[in-house]
Design an enzyme around this catalytic site. Structure first.
Site, PDB file in Angstrom:
ATOM      1  CB  CYS A 115     -12.645  41.779 -75.418  1.00 30.17           C
ATOM      2  SG  CYS A 115     -12.332  41.897 -77.187  1.00 30.17           S
ATOM      3  CG  HIS A 252     -16.758  40.436 -74.696  1.00 33.31           C
ATOM      4  ND1 HIS A 252     -16.972  41.607 -75.363  1.00 33.31           N
ATOM      5  CD2 HIS A 252     -15.816  39.764 -75.406  1.00 33.31           C
ATOM      6  CE1 HIS A 252     -16.200  41.642 -76.434  1.00 33.31           C
ATOM      7  NE2 HIS A 252     -15.490  40.540 -76.491  1.00 33.31           N
ATOM      8  CG  ASN A 282     -15.748  41.245 -80.129  1.00 37.77           C
ATOM      9  OD1 ASN A 282     -15.817  42.160 -79.313  1.00 37.77           O
ATOM     10  ND2 ASN A 282     -14.899  40.236 -80.015  1.00 37.77           N
TER      11      ASN A 282
HETATM   12  N1  ACO Z   1     -15.589  32.866 -93.978  1.00 36.25           N
HETATM   13  C1  ACO Z   1     -15.400  31.621 -94.468  1.00 36.25           C
HETATM   14  N2  ACO Z   1     -14.444  30.791 -94.008  1.00 36.25           N
HETATM   15  C2  ACO Z   1     -13.666  31.253 -93.004  1.00 36.25           C
HETATM   16  C3  ACO Z   1     -13.821  32.549 -92.456  1.00 36.25           C
HETATM   17  C4  ACO Z   1     -14.831  33.365 -92.985  1.00 36.25           C
HETATM   18  N3  ACO Z   1     -15.075  34.619 -92.531  1.00 36.25           N
HETATM   19  N4  ACO Z   1     -12.905  32.711 -91.475  1.00 36.25           N
HETATM   20  C5  ACO Z   1     -12.197  31.589 -91.405  1.00 36.25           C
HETATM   21  N5  ACO Z   1     -12.652  30.702 -92.328  1.00 36.25           N
HETATM   22  C6  ACO Z   1     -12.167  29.360 -92.618  1.00 36.25           C
HETATM   23  C7  ACO Z   1     -10.746  29.152 -92.197  1.00 36.25           C
HETATM   24  O1  ACO Z   1      -9.876  29.651 -93.178  1.00 36.25           O
HETATM   25  C8  ACO Z   1     -10.698  27.656 -92.053  1.00 36.25           C
HETATM   26  O2  ACO Z   1     -10.530  27.104 -93.326  1.00 36.25           O
HETATM   27  P1  ACO Z   1      -9.553  25.845 -93.544  1.00 36.25           P
HETATM   28  O3  ACO Z   1     -10.149  24.754 -92.699  1.00 36.25           O
HETATM   29  O4  ACO Z   1      -9.655  25.625 -95.007  1.00 36.25           O
HETATM   30  O5  ACO Z   1      -8.222  26.306 -93.073  1.00 36.25           O
HETATM   31  C9  ACO Z   1     -12.082  27.287 -91.570  1.00 36.25           C
HETATM   32  O6  ACO Z   1     -12.912  28.428 -91.857  1.00 36.25           O
HETATM   33  C10 ACO Z   1     -12.134  26.995 -90.097  1.00 36.25           C
HETATM   34  O7  ACO Z   1     -11.423  27.994 -89.415  1.00 36.25           O
HETATM   35  P2  ACO Z   1     -11.384  28.066 -87.857  1.00 36.25           P
HETATM   36  O8  ACO Z   1     -10.631  29.285 -87.420  1.00 36.25           O
HETATM   37  O9  ACO Z   1     -10.978  26.776 -87.282  1.00 36.25           O
HETATM   38  O10 ACO Z   1     -12.941  28.276 -87.588  1.00 36.25           O
HETATM   39  P3  ACO Z   1     -13.721  28.249 -86.241  1.00 36.25           P
HETATM   40  O11 ACO Z   1     -14.833  27.340 -86.299  1.00 36.25           O
HETATM   41  O12 ACO Z   1     -12.799  28.147 -85.067  1.00 36.25           O
HETATM   42  O13 ACO Z   1     -14.357  29.706 -86.232  1.00 36.25           O
HETATM   43  C11 ACO Z   1     -13.912  31.821 -85.219  1.00 36.25           C
HETATM   44  C12 ACO Z   1     -13.535  30.845 -86.285  1.00 36.25           C
HETATM   45  C13 ACO Z   1     -15.333  32.295 -85.474  1.00 36.25           C
HETATM   46  C14 ACO Z   1     -12.974  33.039 -85.267  1.00 36.25           C
HETATM   47  C15 ACO Z   1     -13.842  31.139 -83.859  1.00 36.25           C
HETATM   48  O14 ACO Z   1     -12.613  30.499 -83.696  1.00 36.25           O
HETATM   49  C16 ACO Z   1     -14.027  32.084 -82.744  1.00 36.25           C
HETATM   50  O15 ACO Z   1     -15.069  32.646 -82.568  1.00 36.25           O
HETATM   51  N6  ACO Z   1     -13.026  32.261 -81.887  1.00 36.25           N
HETATM   52  C17 ACO Z   1     -13.107  33.167 -80.795  1.00 36.25           C
HETATM   53  C18 ACO Z   1     -12.397  34.336 -81.181  1.00 36.25           C
HETATM   54  C19 ACO Z   1     -13.120  35.589 -80.837  1.00 36.25           C
HETATM   55  O16 ACO Z   1     -14.308  35.693 -80.736  1.00 36.25           O
HETATM   56  N7  ACO Z   1     -12.301  36.598 -80.688  1.00 36.25           N
HETATM   57  C20 ACO Z   1     -12.763  37.893 -80.443  1.00 36.25           C
HETATM   58  C21 ACO Z   1     -11.782  38.630 -79.612  1.00 36.25           C
HETATM   59  S1  ACO Z   1     -11.567  37.860 -78.096  1.00 36.25           S
HETATM   60  C22 ACO Z   1     -12.990  37.840 -77.474  1.00 36.25           C
HETATM   61  O17 ACO Z   1     -13.677  38.861 -77.592  1.00 36.25           O
HETATM   62  C23 ACO Z   1     -13.397  36.687 -76.771  1.00 36.25           C
END
Ligand code: ACO
Length: 325
Positions: A115, A252, A282
């Site tokens: 990324c 990004h 993304n």
């Molecule tokens: N729909 C519904 N529920 C979901 C989904 C979904 N699509 N995805 C995950 N969940 C659930 C999980 O299973 C979890 O459930 P649980 O508590 O029963 O286990 C709950 O939601 C919380 O999961 P988390 O991963 O803690 O959720 P979070 O609030 O952190 O959001 C996310 C997840 C959006 C991926 C976030 O962590 C994030 O944006 N991280 C950055 C990662 C990123 O953007 N990466 C891209 C590549 S790197 C970059 O470009 C920066």
């Protein structure tokens, strides 16, 4: 003192035709439009059609950037293309684009920093120009992340999209101070100790297959909100500027919460941030040049504006670039 600067002469982007809404995911996965929107800001993304390759998207973006610059392909000395989803293991996707553009001179190669790829490619192209190796460089970010998604993993497959953006850089004489147009400073980092929090579980010399994206989202999130503001400030410092001098952040586009947390850390209001994540998802290395192209086409960027771009991704690799439009 007179110095060579890399000035943006043209920009362009291309998105594949197929638009996929959050509701489409909700029809076959345990997810919802509300969850995806509130956690990421993503409303829809584009996916490449069957047989549509990264080079196809890159070519269209490149043609638009060259058109915007008013240049023919043979006016270019080099193409630097950032991607983690190349058409083939080799040759580089950049050489495919070179041939498709009808460019019969110069050189072309790929850069892979996931990324953060566009920031690394921009820095690399700037070095080619500053050292006199090239006068005009086409920098492309192009991806088809839809090819490496696990469609049963709701925590990753809803986040990404396909697309391409391109920027034509051209050498210009500057005074060597922060008032110059063009790229003023870059700041690059990686830390391979964190390679396991965001990776693809396949590859040529390991599994012999392309593999699927795996991510510990929460861990990546924590690194992103700290490292992006730090690298943006470091790049501004190298340019002799402060966040107060910034007209636009073009980040990004991973997640709206990361984008706004970074802007907040830099003390800048969201009105000064270009946000396309809602429409594009993304798109990894393609996201910054696509956002830049969208902002330019909407007439939001004025000559003399100070722009900061910042990105983080698998590696971890991260960095920022400061440029004056
Ligand atoms: N729909 C519904 N529920 C979901 C989904 C979904 N699509 N995805 C995950 N969940 C659930 C999980 O299973 C979890 O459930 P649980 O508590 O029963 O286990 C709950 O939601 C919380 O999961 P988390 O991963 O803690 O959720 P979070 O609030 O952190 O959001 C996310 C997840 C959006 C991926 C976030 O962590 C994030 O944006 N991280 C950055 C990662 C990123 O953007 N990466 C891209 C590549 S790197 C970059 O470009 C920066």
């Amino acid at each position: 003192m007179s110095v060579r600067r890399s000035v943006v002469r043209g920009v362009g982007h291309h998105l594949p035709e197929r638009v996929v809404t959050n509701d489409e995911f909700a029809q076959r996965l345990d997810t919802s439009d509300e969850w995806i929107r509130s956690r990421t800001g993503i409303e829809r993304r584009h996916f490449a059609a069957e047989g549509e390759m990264t080079s196809d998207l890159a070519l269209r973006a490149a043609e638009r950037a060259l058109g915007d610059a008013g240049l023919e392909a043979d006016a270019l000395d080099a193409i630097v293309l950032a991607t983690s989803t190349p058409d083939l293991t080799f040759p580089s996707t950049a050489t495919k684009v070179q041939a498709d553009l009808g460019m019969t001179r110069g050189f072309a190669y790929d850069i892979q920093a996931v990324c953060a790829g566009f920031v690394f490619a921009l820095a690399n192209a700037d070095m080619l120009i500053r050292t006199g190796e090239a006068d005009r460089v086409l920098v492309i970010g192009a991806e088809t992340f839809s090819r490496i998604l696990d469609w049963d993993d709701r925590s990753t497959c809803v986040l990404f999209g396909d697309g391409a953006g391109a920027v034509v850089l051209e050498a210009a004489e500057g005074k060597g101070d922060a008032g110059d147009r063009g790229i003023l400073a870059v700041d690059l980092h990686s830390d391979g100790r964190y390679r396991d929090i965001l990776y693809v579980d396949g590859g040529v010399s390991s599994t012999g297959s392309a593999g699927c994206l795996r991510m510990q989202g929460r861990e990546v999130f924590k690194h992103a909100v700290v490292k992006l503001a730090e690298t943006a400030e470091a790049a501004l410092g190298k340019a002799g500027l402060t966040p107060a001098d910034v007209d636009w952040i073009i980040p990004h586009q991973a997640n709206l919460r990361i984008i706004s947390a970074t802007a907040q850390k830099l003390g800048l209001p969201m009105e000064r941030v270009v946000v396309t994540v809602g429409e594009h998802g993304n798109t990894s290395a393609a996201s910054i040049p696509m956002a830049m192209s969208v902002a330019a086409s909407e007439g939001r960027l004025s000559p003399g504006d100070v722009i900061v771009t910042e990105a983080i991704g698998g590696g971890l690799a991260w960095g920022a670039a400061v440029l004056r439009w």
